[in-house]
Enzyme design. Structure first.
Site, mmCIF file in Angstrom:
data_model
loop_
_atom_site.group_PDB
_atom_site.id
_atom_site.type_symbol
_atom_site.label_atom_id
_atom_site.label_comp_id
_atom_site.label_asym_id
_atom_site.label_seq_id
_atom_site.Cartn_x
_atom_site.Cartn_y
_atom_site.Cartn_z
ATOM 1 N N ASP A 291 106.397 54.941 50.748
ATOM 2 C CA ASP A 291 107.808 55.867 50.956
ATOM 3 C C ASP A 291 107.413 57.012 51.963
ATOM 4 O O ASP A 291 106.309 57.321 52.368
ATOM 5 C CB ASP A 291 108.172 56.157 49.452
ATOM 6 C CG ASP A 291 108.696 55.249 48.759
ATOM 7 O OD1 ASP A 291 108.965 53.972 49.211
ATOM 8 O OD2 ASP A 291 108.873 55.505 47.391
ATOM 9 N N LYS B 4 112.900 55.761 52.405
ATOM 10 C CA LYS B 4 114.297 55.834 52.215
ATOM 11 C C LYS B 4 114.899 57.134 51.905
ATOM 12 O O LYS B 4 114.166 57.825 50.965
ATOM 13 C CB LYS B 4 114.894 55.036 51.013
ATOM 14 C CG LYS B 4 114.742 53.638 51.223
ATOM 15 C CD LYS B 4 115.165 52.726 49.931
ATOM 16 C CE LYS B 4 115.101 51.266 50.195
ATOM 17 N NZ LYS B 4 116.218 50.849 51.127
ATOM 18 N N MET C 73 117.937 63.276 42.867
ATOM 19 C CA MET C 73 118.659 63.058 44.168
ATOM 20 C C MET C 73 120.145 63.553 43.826
ATOM 21 O O MET C 73 120.961 62.812 44.112
ATOM 22 C CB MET C 73 118.668 61.567 44.365
ATOM 23 C CG MET C 73 117.340 60.982 44.784
ATOM 24 S SD MET C 73 117.165 59.291 44.695
ATOM 25 C CE MET C 73 117.278 59.047 42.835
#
Length: 265
Positions: A57, A78, A192
């Site tokens: 990641d 991402k 997030m």
């Protein structure tokens, strides 16, 4: 460069414990923890010592990647609002490398099964007939808070804690039943959430949550650049903007935040 077998033997010697073997053609989905390499598990270290291919990641600390110098590195990051790897391409890469006989380590921030799409990847590997092992990791929703002196649970304050994602929250908060979460009266830990923080806070306030409810944002939790911003729900989005809090950051809303004044390192 020390061969993988020697690194694994050294790990076993240091711990006095047998290390699991990552076999050719197998995939491990490994949680790298919240950031600091010290938060890695022994099984994660064992996988890093053996991997031929490391699919990682975006937020993996370079010091963690350096623990697998022998491995091919494939970036699969991402990030919200930025160009990101396509999930189908990531899964196809895992399957292709495994079928080619590589020892594949899929390294994900936090825990692979907590808002990390680990379940999707594990299902795809199972459907493809690829052997897969899950190596849990410390999730930032708990570890980053603890590092900041904010306990996820505290006797006399809460009996539960809610882990939720801010992705997809639109006007009114979207997606989740924020009114139901507000009625619980338990701390809400948000992953997030910075891009949707206004909508989320507005939804919680509209549901009756007290504007004086403590709130905090923990940026780059467990890392040397960690920052903690503390305020109250009523003005929290404005405070976060004024303090220029950036991703990656965890947000926690609830009474446990008040403990930071006594427990902060």
């Amino acid at each position: 460069m020390m061969p993988a077998t020697e690194r694994l033997a050294l790990l076993e010697q240091l711990t006095g414990l047998p290390a699991p073997r990552l076999a050719p053609g197998h995939v491990w989905l490994v949680g790298a923890g919240p950031g600091d390499p010290g938060q890695l598990t022994l099984d994660a270290l064992a996988g890093l010592a053996q991997a031929d291919c490391l699919v990682h990641d975006d937020l993996i600390d370079p010091r963690v990647l350096a623990l697998a110098p022998q491995a091919e590195r494939i970036f699969a990051g991402k990030r919200g609002g930025r160009p990101s790897a396509d999930q189908a391409d990531i899964t196809a890469t895992l399957i292709e490398r495994a079928r080619a006989g590589y020892r594949v380590l899929r390294l994900k921030g936090g825990d692979p099964f907590v808002f990390g799409r680990g379940g999707e990847e594990a299902l795809a590997l199972a459907d493809a007939g690829i052997s897969c092992r899950i190596v849990p990791g410390l999730t930032a929703g708990l570890a980053a808070l603890a590092q900041a002196g904010i306990p996820a649970t505290m006797r006399g304050i809460n009996h539960a804690v809610v882990l939720a994602t801010g992705h997809g929250a639109g006007e009114g908060g979207g997606g989740l039943d924020w009114a139901a979460l507000a009625r619980l009266g338990q701390p809400v830990v948000l992953y997030m959430a910075l891009r949707r923080l206004d909508a989320i806070c507005d939804a919680l306030l509209a549901a009756g949550l007290d504007p004086a409810t403590p709130a905090a944002a923990v940026q780059s939790g467990t890392l040397p650049g960690q920052r903690v911003v503390v305020g109250t729900l009523g003005g929290f989005p404005a405070l976060v903007r004024a303090e220029a809090v950036e991703s990656p950051a965890m947000v926690v809303i609830g009474g446990v935040v008040a403990m930071r004044g006594k427990l902060a390192p």
